[in-house]
Design a protein around this motif. Structure first.
Motif, mmCIF file in Angstrom:
data_model
loop_
_atom_site.group_PDB
_atom_site.id
_atom_site.type_symbol
_atom_site.label_atom_id
_atom_site.label_comp_id
_atom_site.label_asym_id
_atom_site.label_seq_id
_atom_site.Cartn_x
_atom_site.Cartn_y
_atom_site.Cartn_z
ATOM 1 N N ALA A 1 0.838 -1.198 0.000
ATOM 2 C CA ALA A 1 0.000 0.000 0.000
ATOM 3 C C ALA A 1 0.871 1.245 0.000
ATOM 4 C CB ALA A 1 -0.923 0.003 1.224
ATOM 5 N N PHE A 2 0.294 2.340 -0.469
ATOM 6 C CA PHE A 2 0.934 3.638 -0.266
ATOM 7 C C PHE A 2 -0.141 4.695 -0.103
ATOM 8 C CE2 PHE A 2 1.116 3.319 -5.031
ATOM 9 C CZ PHE A 2 0.389 4.454 -5.381
ATOM 10 N N ALA A 3 0.235 5.768 0.573
ATOM 11 C CA ALA A 3 -0.677 6.892 0.794
ATOM 12 C C ALA A 3 0.076 8.173 0.553
ATOM 13 C CB ALA A 3 -1.221 6.865 2.223
ATOM 14 N N SER A 4 -0.616 9.166 0.049
ATOM 15 C CA SER A 4 0.034 10.454 -0.174
ATOM 16 C C SER A 4 -0.908 11.594 0.177
ATOM 17 C CB SER A 4 0.504 10.581 -1.629
ATOM 18 O OG SER A 4 -0.583 10.453 -2.518
ATOM 19 N N LEU A 5 -0.329 12.647 0.708
ATOM 20 C CA LEU A 5 -1.059 13.866 1.027
ATOM 21 C C LEU A 5 -0.659 14.933 0.024
ATOM 22 C CD1 LEU A 5 -2.984 15.185 3.165
ATOM 23 C CD2 LEU A 5 -0.914 16.078 4.249
ATOM 24 N N VAL A 6 -1.648 15.520 -0.627
ATOM 25 C CA VAL A 6 -1.395 16.522 -1.665
ATOM 26 C C VAL A 6 -1.910 17.873 -1.201
ATOM 27 C CG1 VAL A 6 -1.854 17.199 -4.058
ATOM 28 C CG2 VAL A 6 -1.560 14.776 -3.476
ATOM 29 N N ASP A 7 -1.055 18.886 -1.271
ATOM 30 C CA ASP A 7 -1.440 20.262 -0.973
ATOM 31 C C ASP A 7 -2.152 20.813 -2.205
ATOM 32 O OD1 ASP A 7 -1.581 23.037 -0.587
ATOM 33 O OD2 ASP A 7 0.315 23.111 0.505
ATOM 34 N N LEU A 8 -3.447 21.102 -2.068
ATOM 35 C CA LEU A 8 -4.239 21.520 -3.231
ATOM 36 C C LEU A 8 -4.053 22.991 -3.581
ATOM 37 C CD1 LEU A 8 -7.528 19.525 -2.520
ATOM 38 C CD2 LEU A 8 -5.643 18.924 -4.070
ATOM 39 N N LYS A 9 -3.269 23.703 -2.808
ATOM 40 C CA LYS A 9 -2.942 25.088 -3.172
ATOM 41 C C LYS A 9 -1.744 25.130 -4.119
ATOM 42 C CE LYS A 9 -4.764 27.350 0.982
ATOM 43 N NZ LYS A 9 -5.383 26.134 1.557
ATOM 44 N N THR A 10 -0.864 24.144 -3.993
ATOM 45 C CA THR A 10 0.346 24.111 -4.826
ATOM 46 C C THR A 10 0.377 22.907 -5.772
ATOM 47 O OG1 THR A 10 1.599 22.787 -3.222
ATOM 48 C CG2 THR A 10 1.622 25.181 -2.934
ATOM 49 N N GLY A 11 -0.430 21.896 -5.498
ATOM 50 C CA GLY A 11 -0.422 20.679 -6.305
ATOM 51 C C GLY A 11 0.660 19.694 -5.900
ATOM 52 N N ARG A 12 1.486 20.043 -4.917
ATOM 53 C CA ARG A 12 2.622 19.204 -4.549
ATOM 54 C C ARG A 12 2.212 18.035 -3.645
ATOM 55 N NH1 ARG A 12 7.599 21.038 -5.565
ATOM 56 N NH2 ARG A 12 8.506 19.818 -3.867
ATOM 57 N N VAL A 13 2.888 16.908 -3.846
ATOM 58 C CA VAL A 13 2.776 15.790 -2.910
ATOM 59 C C VAL A 13 3.692 16.134 -1.739
ATOM 60 C CG1 VAL A 13 3.113 13.323 -2.538
ATOM 61 C CG2 VAL A 13 2.374 14.153 -4.790
ATOM 62 N N VAL A 14 3.094 16.437 -0.576
ATOM 63 C CA VAL A 14 3.899 16.935 0.538
ATOM 64 C C VAL A 14 4.286 15.842 1.534
ATOM 65 C CG1 VAL A 14 3.079 19.312 0.381
ATOM 66 C CG2 VAL A 14 1.774 17.646 1.737
ATOM 67 N N TRP A 15 3.619 14.685 1.439
ATOM 68 C CA TRP A 15 3.918 13.574 2.359
ATOM 69 C C TRP A 15 3.549 12.268 1.676
ATOM 70 C CZ3 TRP A 15 0.708 9.816 4.335
ATOM 71 C CH2 TRP A 15 1.207 9.037 5.398
ATOM 72 N N PHE A 16 4.353 11.225 1.942
ATOM 73 C CA PHE A 16 4.146 9.935 1.280
ATOM 74 C C PHE A 16 4.609 8.820 2.215
ATOM 75 C CE2 PHE A 16 5.020 6.525 -1.751
ATOM 76 C CZ PHE A 16 3.996 6.666 -2.684
ATOM 77 N N ASN A 17 3.872 7.718 2.221
ATOM 78 C CA ASN A 17 4.264 6.574 3.022
ATOM 79 C C ASN A 17 3.949 5.289 2.259
ATOM 80 O OD1 ASN A 17 5.256 5.137 5.207
ATOM 81 N ND2 ASN A 17 3.422 5.364 6.465
ATOM 82 N N THR A 18 4.819 4.296 2.387
ATOM 83 C CA THR A 18 4.573 2.989 1.782
ATOM 84 C C THR A 18 4.486 1.932 2.877
ATOM 85 O OG1 THR A 18 6.937 2.483 1.562
ATOM 86 C CG2 THR A 18 5.852 3.562 -0.305
ATOM 87 N N LEU A 19 3.795 0.850 2.551
ATOM 88 C CA LEU A 19 3.649 -0.275 3.476
ATOM 89 C C LEU A 19 3.811 -1.567 2.706
ATOM 90 C CD1 LEU A 19 1.013 -0.864 6.248
ATOM 91 C CD2 LEU A 19 1.201 -2.520 4.385
ATOM 92 N N ALA A 20 4.551 -2.500 3.288
ATOM 93 C CA ALA A 20 4.678 -3.848 2.737
ATOM 94 C C ALA A 20 4.610 -4.824 3.903
ATOM 95 C CB ALA A 20 5.994 -4.011 1.982
ATOM 96 N N SER A 21 3.796 -5.872 3.752
ATOM 97 C CA SER A 21 3.623 -6.811 4.849
ATOM 98 C C SER A 21 3.290 -8.195 4.317
ATOM 99 C CB SER A 21 2.509 -6.335 5.790
ATOM 100 O OG SER A 21 2.290 -7.265 6.829
#
Length: 251
Positions: free
Chosen positions: A193-213
């Motif tokens: 899995a992965f998750a990302s947080l996007v700042d909608l004022k700039t369009g940038r991906v500001v945070w990202f995390n991956t998971l493997a299990s």
């Protein structure tokens, strides 16, 4: 003695595969949202299925739908303690913009997210991004923020797989091979899995995390709760900006 050593090594490999690994990355200067921010959690992109005898992935709609519903409930519970105004959308029509454009944004995020997972975590690093976290959804994300009024969008993509009866038989034969010195253990089911947080004022991906299990089952609520806790439980801030630099918002 050699056979026992190989069997122990195989057992250790199984134990290692059962571990859950996550790794966060963030844009320079990123601080987890707090206060009166508005966050939209996009409909989770989920696929759940079985690993066939030959090692292919065969998605099952009933498992996928159950897992997505479990993940939505887990995210709702997890976000309640975060503050801000949070909405989790179930359909593209609820997202606050033309559903066609929302679908385009989701596809764009999937492509960018897979690129981040490949080039920042697993594969060759891109020369221009080798020493920094610098990814964006561009004008599509900015337009979405302007149309919907949200400050951030959280995207979650998850896949869970389980060994079929045929695959289990193949693994059993391979394990017997380990006992006599020929150890080529085929892969089984696992979570990614992965998750990302996007700042909608700039369009940038500001945070990202991956998971493997190699363990867990998001078809069950407890398994979905654990995935969400591992993936979204605590966002880490990004590195501090060097003094004298100014961040400009893309418009």
């Amino acid at each position: 003695m050699m056979g026992r050593t190989i069997a122990l090594a195989a057992g250790a490999a199984f134990a290692l595969a059962a571990c859950t690994h996550t790794k966060q990355m963030a844009d320079t200067g990123f601080v987890p949202p707090e206060g009166s921010y508005r966050l939209v959690v996009m409909r989770p992109d989920v696929a759940v299925g079985s690993i066939t005898t030959g090692g292919g992935f065969e998605q099952r709609e009933d498992w996928t739908n159950a897992a997505r519903a479990n993940l939505v409930r887990a995210i709702e519970a997890q976000q309640q303690g975060r503050g801000g105004s949070v909405r989790i959308v179930s359909t593209r029509a609820e997202a606050g913009m033309d559903p066609v454009r929302v679908a385009e944004l989701e596809r764009l995020h999937a492509a960018v997210g897979q690129s981040i997972a490949l080039h920042k975590y697993a594969g060759p690093k891109l020369p221009t991004k080798k020493d920094r976290f610098d990814w964006t959804l561009g004008e599509e994300a900015i337009a979405y923020g302007q149309a919907s009024g949200y400050d951030y969008a959280l995207f979650v993509r998850a896949q869970d797989s389980f060994s079929s009866t045929g695959r289990v038989a193949v693994q059993a034969v391979a394990f017997l091979g380990c006992m006599v010195g020929v150890c080529m253990m085929p892969g089984g089911g696992r979570q990614e899995a992965f998750a990302s947080l996007v700042d909608l004022k700039t369009g940038r991906v500001v945070w990202f995390n991956t998971l493997a299990s190699g363990s867990g089952d998001i078809r069950e609520q407890d398994g979905a709760d654990k995935m969400v806790a591992n993936l979204l439980g605590k966002m880490k801030p990004g590195a501090s900006r060097p003094k004298g630099t100014i961040k400009t918002a893309a418009r």
